[in-house]
Design a protein around this motif. Structure first.
Motif, short mmCIF file in Angstrom:
data_model
loop_
_atom_site.label_atom_id
_atom_site.label_comp_id
_atom_site.label_asym_id
_atom_site.label_seq_id
_atom_site.Cartn_x
_atom_site.Cartn_y
_atom_site.Cartn_z
N GLU A 586 -8.08 -3.69 2.39
CA GLU A 586 -7.05 -4.14 1.34
C GLU A 586 -5.93 -3.38 1.53
OE1 GLU A 586 -8.83 -3.69 -2.44
OE2 GLU A 586 -10.74 -4.65 -1.93
N GLY A 589 -3.33 -4.74 3.67
CA GLY A 589 -2.78 -6.12 3.54
C GLY A 589 -3.64 -7.41 4.12
N ALA A 593 -8.50 -8.44 -2.67
CA ALA A 593 -8.84 -7.33 -3.43
C ALA A 593 -10.18 -7.60 -4.00
CB ALA A 593 -7.71 -7.11 -4.67
N THR A 623 -6.51 3.58 -4.92
CA THR A 623 -5.83 3.45 -6.29
C THR A 623 -4.42 4.47 -6.50
OG1 THR A 623 -7.33 5.20 -7.33
CG2 THR A 623 -7.79 2.84 -7.63
N THR A 626 -1.45 2.53 -7.38
CA THR A 626 -1.26 1.85 -8.63
C THR A 626 -1.11 3.11 -9.84
OG1 THR A 626 -3.66 1.61 -8.60
CG2 THR A 626 -2.20 -0.27 -7.85
N ARG A 793 8.16 -6.41 -0.76
CA ARG A 793 7.21 -7.47 -0.46
C ARG A 793 5.73 -6.88 -0.33
NH1 ARG A 793 4.11 -10.01 2.59
NH2 ARG A 793 5.03 -9.36 4.36
N ALA A 796 4.51 -4.39 -3.17
CA ALA A 796 4.30 -4.92 -4.58
C ALA A 796 3.15 -4.68 -5.03
CB ALA A 796 4.43 -6.55 -4.44
N PRO A 797 1.90 -4.58 -4.64
CA PRO A 797 0.77 -4.43 -5.27
C PRO A 797 0.67 -2.83 -5.41
CG PRO A 797 0.25 -5.48 -3.39
CD PRO A 797 1.64 -5.20 -3.31
N HIS A 798 1.48 -1.79 -5.01
CA HIS A 798 1.54 -0.27 -5.02
C HIS A 798 2.68 0.26 -5.37
CE1 HIS A 798 -2.05 -1.28 -2.56
NE2 HIS A 798 -1.16 -1.82 -1.56
#
Length: 929
Positions: A586, A589, A593, A623, A626, A793, A796-798
């Motif tokens: 994950e 990329g 998830a 994590t 995030t 881009r 973006a999740p982090h």
């Protein structure tokens, strides 16, 4: 009724003191056979129960199986509903393996941790729950018969009970060969021993009077005291013997002797028991003798099956034995042997052929009702002349012991079964394979190899390959890869997919990726056609790991196929492994998830606490992006604590590394160094040594010293270059960005990263895009906007990692070519404050001041402000005004709703129009979230 307690007031007081408050403890009661241990425990149980304690009791019996006494005690106090208790969720499956009434657990796999340690942690957690509002007491009898794993569990509990309001009291004989594990309990610093000494003459006299119901002549009391040597059982047996032999007769309110009692020894206990058995009716006599062959645990239902009698006839026979003084009945009406010595005496009265004949009949009668009596049936077959059948049953019993985590018990069972299996070569190989696997699970690699070396020279065909695979796996577990490969080469069938898959794993550990991929691909192709499914899972895992950096998409496909196969065949451990590998991707990329969380749930459901801890650490790493480094710090500390309790030093060290990073981000760099000192002590490794440079770099960067931060990262990367098998950590990208910010003309770091396989990590790819953007902005020939957008881009999740790397660009972003620095800093400042990253937020504030811009006051806006509005500098109060404007309220109405002045509302509305570039209140309406 059972015997009453006479004397033992000091011993009872000591036990009551241990059970009535203070820190938890384990107390060991010792004494010879017949010294009154059981009677003392029964009185203790009555007293603490009356005092309101939660009491669980259990007892060990020969061949009773692993953890028998502890399980028996737990069942009494831990109903199935307790499995839903939140504090027990990590241990539910572990406890379910020894608590048959609890919801069943998934099958466990390879143990990362000593299973006894895991069970010890689970029992301690259960005791904490049970002891929330009152004391918990466990009373365990006949520990001299307990299996080695139970004794190891008790030793582990002794060290942890001081944190729990619970007391464990165990009793064991000290007049026979004491197991090594029981000797360890005697010597344990946290265990108090209460030794039962011979009764003094006064207590002997009192016990005699209670036994016979009146006063004895002085010569009779003196005689019993002298001959019994103060052992309570012998006192009562001698007194009863005097009555049975007619040496004592009633005399008014007392007794008188009819013969001289000093002329010799009385009838022995063995003779007394023999006479009592001889005096029974034939059917009752058969019942008692059969019960003795079955062992010291008396079970009426079992006797009914073995004797082919009805329940009423067995009940009558038991009553006759109670009347004869061979058995006793407690207050609940349960019948048991008067003492284990009584059972042994009855057994000693049978000739070997008689014992063998009864054992053979009993084994035959119980064959169709094995259940939990398999060990007993195996023992009966062994004594009844069918050793091969006994060995086969013991092999099954050993496999169950392994599944329960009782590895030492399993080895003892297997050693016995191996002796019984002589003459059946196939059975000998099956037992030897199981022994090798059990040794490997216990990380006893030398013993596993020795067992294999004994059996391999005479094995042929499939047996030879099975032994080679088992030996090779044991070597892999012991990190002895050269020996593992030798076993496969010399003794394995090269066309067997099991051999190919294992050889692939060995090649992978040796970092020969090409060989590993070739072998795993062949094994997977063969296993897809003929199986077995676990081999296919293993081969696919190697394929996925070998391709992780070369071809991420193909790697994910292999892991996904492995997970699908494992799920379809109920192979929980292999499914967990596949999901964990997918979870790791994950960060690259390349995979969706949620897989890691699924693996964690499965590991806990299977009671694989060591695996769950490893997965929890993996989740910590994932994590960070995030939650931030400060956000995961406490979770990393809990993970380190759990790993330490389980003896997982590698995991503990890695978790402490994350905790140290969190300390640096929280402004406590000195504490971080102390944690890294502990890491060095646990696992002296260049990988962890690189963390010191990394932390010093972070500390310098957060202080605003980019040049010093870059120099420290140079040292960190120099160490990592020497570790090609190290994970593709984001520190590589951090180094490239910082080096490029310090000198945009130096293409060396970017060129090195561009050629490195650490780019499989999405964070490193994003960092390279940002670094290229810095270089492009410097030469002013290429628009860096697309490069910045690509980095954004990927991250973006982090959000934490995006803010971290984008803030590094700020010193080069003053001309606007690297994005809107003020908007970026305001957005980052808001996010960082909301997530406790105050030190990094202060760095943002310092950059804003250098740009001549105001710094938002803490608390003026928070996490509830959407990122797009935070980037514009909208505060929390302005967001409240914006929402009321969107509802159509005027300034006076908004002022009344928020208890502000009209002028303050007008100022907020003006600020909103300015910050958002909107010309009217109607335009603001469309911006409200």
């Amino acid at each position: 009724m059972g015997p009453t307690l006479v004397g033992r007031s000091e011993e009872l007081a000591a036990l009551l003191d241990a059970c009535h408050g203070g820190p938890g403890r384990l107390v060991l009661v010792t004494g010879c056979a017949g010294s009154g241990k059981t009677t003392l425990l029964e009185e203790l149980t009555r007293r603490v129960t009356d005092a309101g304690a939660v009491v669980g009791s259990g007892h060990a019996v020969p061949g009773g199986g692993p953890f028998r006494p502890v399980a028996e005690a737990l069942v009494r106090v831990a109903p199935p509903a307790l499995a839903d208790e939140g504090a027990l969720s990590p241990f539910r499956a572990v406890l379910a393996r020894i608590l048959p009434t609890w919801p069943p657990a998934l099958a466990a796999g390879t143990h990362l941790v000593d299973p006894v340690v895991v069970l010890g942690e689970a029992v301690l957690a259960l005791l904490r729950v049970l002891s929330t509002d009152r004391r918990t007491v466990f009373v365990l009898d006949d520990a001299q018969w307990a299996d080695r794993d139970t004794l190891a569990l008790l030793e582990y509990l002794a060290g942890g009970l001081r944190e729990v309001a619970a007391t464990v009291v165990i009793a064991a004989r000290d007049d026979q060969a004491v197991p090594d594990a029981l000797t360890a309990l005697h010597r344990h610093a946290r265990i108090r021993t209460v030794a039962l000494r011979p009764l003094p003459p006064a207590d002997v006299a009192l016990l005699v009077r209670r036994t016979v119901g009146g006063e004895l002549p002085p010569e009779a009391e003196e005689y019993v005291a002298r001959v019994s040597e103060g052992v309570p059982l012998l006192v009562t047996e001698l007194a009863a013997g005097l009555l049975e032999s007619g040496s004592l007769v009633p005399d008014g309110n007392g007794w008188r002797t009819t013969s001289t009692l000093t002329g010799g020894l009385p009838p022995s206990h063995l003779a007394l028991v023999h006479n009592r058995v001889a005096g029974l009716a034939p059917r009752a006599r058969e019942l008692v003798r059969t019960a003795a062959v079955l062992g010291p645990e008396l079970d009426a239902d079992l006797l009914t099956t073995v004797l082919g009698s009805d329940a009423a006839e067995v009940a009558d026979g038991l009553s006759s034995a109670v009347d004869a003084g061979l058995l006793t009945r407690n207050a609940a009406g349960d019948v048991r042997w008067r003492h284990a010595l009584t059972c042994g005496a009855v057994l000693a009265g049978l000739t070997p052929p008689e014992r063998g004949a009864i054992a053979a009949r009993a084994a035959e009668a119980l064959e169709d009702e094995l259940g939990v009596r398999r060990a007993l049936v195996a023992d009966l077959h062994a004594r009844g002349g069918r050793p091969a059948r006994a060995a086969a049953l013991l092999l099954e019993e050993a496999r169950d012991a392994v599944a329960a985590g009782a590895l030492a018990t399993a080895q003892e069972i297997l050693e016995r079964s191996l002796v019984l299996a002589v003459g059946d070569p196939g059975l000998v190989v099956a037992i030897t394979v199981e022994r090798i696997q059990a040794f490997a699970l216990a990380t006893r690699t030398d013993e596993a190899i020795a067992a294999a070396d004994v059996a391999l020279p005479t094995a042929t065909g499939a047996d030879r390959t099975a032994l080679a695979i088992a030996a090779s796996r044991a070597c892999v577990g012991g990190q002895r890869f050269d020996e593992a490969g030798r076993y496969l080469t010399l003794f394995g069938d090269p066309d067997d997919p099991r051999v190919q898959a294992l050889a692939a794993h060995i090649a992978l550990d040796a970092e020969d990726l090409d060989q590993a991929l070739a072998l795993a691909t062949r094994a997977a192709a063969a296993a897809e056609q003929v199986g077995p499914p676990d081999v296919l899972c293993e081969a696919l895992e190697v394929v996925g790991r070998a391709l992780r950096r070369r071809d991420p998409k193909a790697s994910v496909a292999a892991f996904e196929r492995a997970e699908q196969v494992a799920a379809g065949h109920g192979l929980t451990p292999w499914r967990i492994r596949a999901l964990a590998e997918l979870g790791a991707t994950e960060l690259y990329g390349a995979a969706p998830a949620g897989r890691l969380a699924e693996a964690q749930t499965l590991a806990l459901d299977a009671g694989m606490l060591g695996t769950a801890t490893a997965l929890d650490l993996q989740a910590v790493a994932m994590t960070v992006g995030t939650e931030g480094m400060v956000g995961v710090m406490s979770r990393a500390e809990r993970c380190a604590d759990r790993a330490g309790r389980l003896g997982l030093t590698g995991l503990q060290a890695h978790a402490l590394m994350f905790a140290a990073r969190g300390r640096v981000h929280a402004g406590r760099a000195g504490q971080a160094d102390l944690l890294l000192d502990e890491v060095d002590r646990l696992v002296p490794s260049p990988l962890y040594r690189s963390e010191r440079s990394h932390n010093r770099s972070t500390d310098a960067w957060l202080d605003g010293d980019d040049e010093r931060a870059a120099r420290e990262l140079d040292d960190c990367i120099a160490l990592l270059r020497e570790l090609p098998a190290a994970p593709p950590a984001p520190v590589w990208g951090e180094w490239v960005v910082l080096r490029t910010v310090c000198d945009p003309t130096d293409d060396g770091p970017r060129a090195e990263l561009r050629e490195s396989d650490v780019l499989v990590q999405a964070v490193n790819r994003a960092a390279l895009a940002y670094a290229d953007a810095v270089a492009a902005a410097h030469v002013q020939q290429v628009d860096p906007g697309l490069l910045l957008a690509e980095g954004d881009r990927l991250l973006a999740p982090h959000p934490f990692l995006r803010h971290w790397l984008r803030i590094m660009l700020v010193p080069r972003a003053v001309d606007g070519r690297l994005g809107d620095a003020p908007a970026l800093l305001r957005e980052a400042h808001a996010w960082l404050l909301a997530h406790g990253e105050n030190r990094m937020a202060r760095l943002c504030a310092a950059h804003l001041r250098r740009l001549g811009l105001p710094v938002p006051r803490p608390g003026r806006y928070g996490e509830m402000v959407p990122p797009r509005l935070r980037a514009l500098g909208v505060t929390g109060r302005e967001l409240e005004v914006l929402r009321l404007v969107a509802e159509g309220l005027g300034n006076i109405e908004i002022a009344g709703r928020l208890q502000l002045s009209r002028r303050t509302v007008e100022t907020h509305v003006s600020n909103l129009l300015l910050k958002t570039g909107t010309r009217s209140r109607e335009g603001l309406t469309g911006l409200a979230p």
